[in-house]
Scaffold this active site. Structure first.
Site, short mmCIF file in Angstrom:
data_model
loop_
_atom_site.label_atom_id
_atom_site.label_comp_id
_atom_site.label_asym_id
_atom_site.label_seq_id
_atom_site.Cartn_x
_atom_site.Cartn_y
_atom_site.Cartn_z
N GLY A 120 5.89 3.70 -8.81
CA GLY A 120 6.14 2.83 -9.21
C GLY A 120 5.56 1.85 -9.03
O GLY A 120 5.59 0.73 -9.43
N HIS A 121 4.69 1.54 -8.29
CA HIS A 121 3.75 0.11 -8.14
C HIS A 121 2.85 0.49 -8.93
O HIS A 121 2.16 -0.64 -10.09
CB HIS A 121 2.94 0.41 -6.78
CG HIS A 121 3.18 0.69 -5.36
ND1 HIS A 121 3.78 1.50 -4.85
CD2 HIS A 121 3.93 -0.51 -5.15
CE1 HIS A 121 3.74 1.13 -3.40
NE2 HIS A 121 4.13 -0.15 -3.98
N GLY B 249 0.84 -1.16 0.25
CA GLY B 249 -0.40 0.19 -0.41
C GLY B 249 0.79 0.64 -0.07
O GLY B 249 1.92 1.32 -0.76
N ARG C 109 8.02 4.71 1.68
CA ARG C 109 9.13 5.00 3.19
C ARG C 109 9.70 6.39 3.30
O ARG C 109 9.78 7.10 3.52
CB ARG C 109 10.21 4.08 3.30
CG ARG C 109 9.88 2.39 4.09
CD ARG C 109 10.56 1.16 4.46
NE ARG C 109 9.97 0.54 5.39
CZ ARG C 109 10.21 -0.96 4.85
NH1 ARG C 109 10.45 -0.77 3.37
NH2 ARG C 109 9.51 -1.68 5.28
N HIS D 149 2.42 4.47 -5.24
CA HIS D 149 2.99 5.59 -5.84
C HIS D 149 3.33 5.19 -7.10
O HIS D 149 2.66 3.78 -7.77
CB HIS D 149 4.83 5.91 -5.35
CG HIS D 149 5.59 4.99 -5.12
ND1 HIS D 149 5.38 3.76 -5.75
CD2 HIS D 149 6.21 4.61 -3.74
CE1 HIS D 149 6.37 2.57 -5.57
NE2 HIS D 149 6.40 3.29 -4.93
N VAL E 266 11.13 2.71 -10.54
CA VAL E 266 10.64 4.09 -11.04
C VAL E 266 11.44 5.38 -10.26
O VAL E 266 11.61 4.83 -8.68
CB VAL E 266 8.64 4.19 -11.24
CG1 VAL E 266 8.49 6.29 -11.33
CG2 VAL E 266 8.59 3.27 -12.30
N LYS F 175 12.93 -2.51 -7.91
CA LYS F 175 13.71 -2.20 -6.38
C LYS F 175 14.33 -2.92 -5.45
O LYS F 175 15.68 -2.35 -5.13
CB LYS F 175 13.17 -0.77 -6.10
CG LYS F 175 14.11 0.15 -5.11
CD LYS F 175 13.53 1.43 -4.53
CE LYS F 175 12.08 1.24 -4.13
NZ LYS F 175 11.95 0.64 -1.72
#
Ligand code: PAF
Length: 291
Positions: free
Chosen positions: A36-37, A31, A187, A34, A176, A149
């Site tokens: 990237g997800h 959750g 984070r 961003h 990303v 990542k």
């Protein structure tokens, strides 16, 4: 878009899809989504009929002094983003529905998990692999997409899929980055302004080393020194590791040779521990230069 909380209901839905020959893509997340997800969702969408995004902050992958209770969350926003991206189902179980109170079976990998993040986070990958195996059994995906990542994580997941014979294709999505090069991570929002500014140390160190490799430097001892200046400019960040390992076996290397090398780095800031990586390929660099 449907939100499913109950693991049994999720599995029942997945079995229905399987009977109908529907291609299912799974994007596991914790959750606080961003870009990237969302890039992983787009990859899954291009290859599947339905996309399931799991949103579960998995307690078993956090050590006792880690940031489980500070892990950022904004479920309303996550659901809106999933809706916009055309996710079919958000699977959002509660921890006590995922883990029996007396759960005693876990997935433990014994080679690739030993170094890098495994050194400072000894139970982390056992928790990751266990929850990913559970998600695979509950969502029954044909494919699942993970971000590069978490380089060690995706290599471990591929190994689990191979060694435990999960009939699932694992796809990786590129890192990303924010405008200043910092890898996107949920984070990052736990960093104060000064730490956020210094978070560029990871990307700067990695790029500096990559540059030196493309100029012909192959000695890891010499390359390692390239990070020193960047780390000296980063008083808020404590280096956890900067490691050069074989891109497949994750064993340490002393030289950049013919095989691809994963250069991985972790830095602990007061609010968050950040990771980043780059793959160094001397052959590829040489080929590029020859063009
Ligand atoms: O990468 C993550 O966000 C987590 O480790 C994962 C794969 C969702 C498992 O909890």
């Amino acid at each position: 878009m449907e939100v499913i909380r109950d693991p049994q209901q999720m599995q029942k839905r997945a079995m229905g899809w399987r009977r109908q020959g529907v291609v299912v893509g799974l994007v596991p997340t914790m959750g606080f989504l961003h870009d990237g997800h969302l890039s992983l969702v787009r990859i899954a969408k291009a290859k599947s009929d339905v996309v399931v995004l799991s949103l579960f902050v998995n307690p078993t992958q956090f050590g006792p002094n880690e940031d489980l209770d500070r892990y950022p969350s904004n479920i309303q926003r996550d659901l809106e983003l999933c809706e916009q991206e055309g996710v079919s189902v958000v699977f959002m179980p509660d921890a006590d529905a995922v883990y029996a109170a007396d759960a005693s079976v876990f997935v433990q990998e014994e080679q690739l998990s030993q170094g890098l993040c495994g050194l400072s986070r000894p139970i982390h990958f056992r928790g990751v692999l266990t929850v990913v195996a559970k998600l695979f059994n509950l969502v029954l995906p044909d494919l699942s997409v993970f971000g590069e990542k978490d380089a060690q994580q995706i290599r471990l997941i591929r190994r689990m899929v191979r060694d435990l014979n999960f009939p699932i294709k694992i796809i990786s999505g590129p890192i990303v980055r924010e405008a200043d090069g910092v890898a996107m991570s949920s984070r990052n929002s736990n960093l104060d302004a000064a730490s956020r500014e210094q978070a560029v140390v990871l990307r700067k160190s990695l790029l500096d080393i990559q540059q030196a490799v493309s100029s012909g430097e192959c000695s890891v001892a010499a390359l390692r020194k390239r990070a020193d200046g960047h780390l000296a400019d980063t008083p808020l960040g404590a280096l956890d590791y900067l490691e050069f390992v074989d891109n497949e076996t994750l064993e340490s290397v002393a030289e950049i040779g013919e095989r691809a090398v994963l250069l991985a780095m972790a830095v602990q800031f007061p609010g968050a521990r950040l990771i980043d990586n780059i793959v160094l390929e001397r052959g590829a660099q040489a080929a590029l230069q020859a063009k």
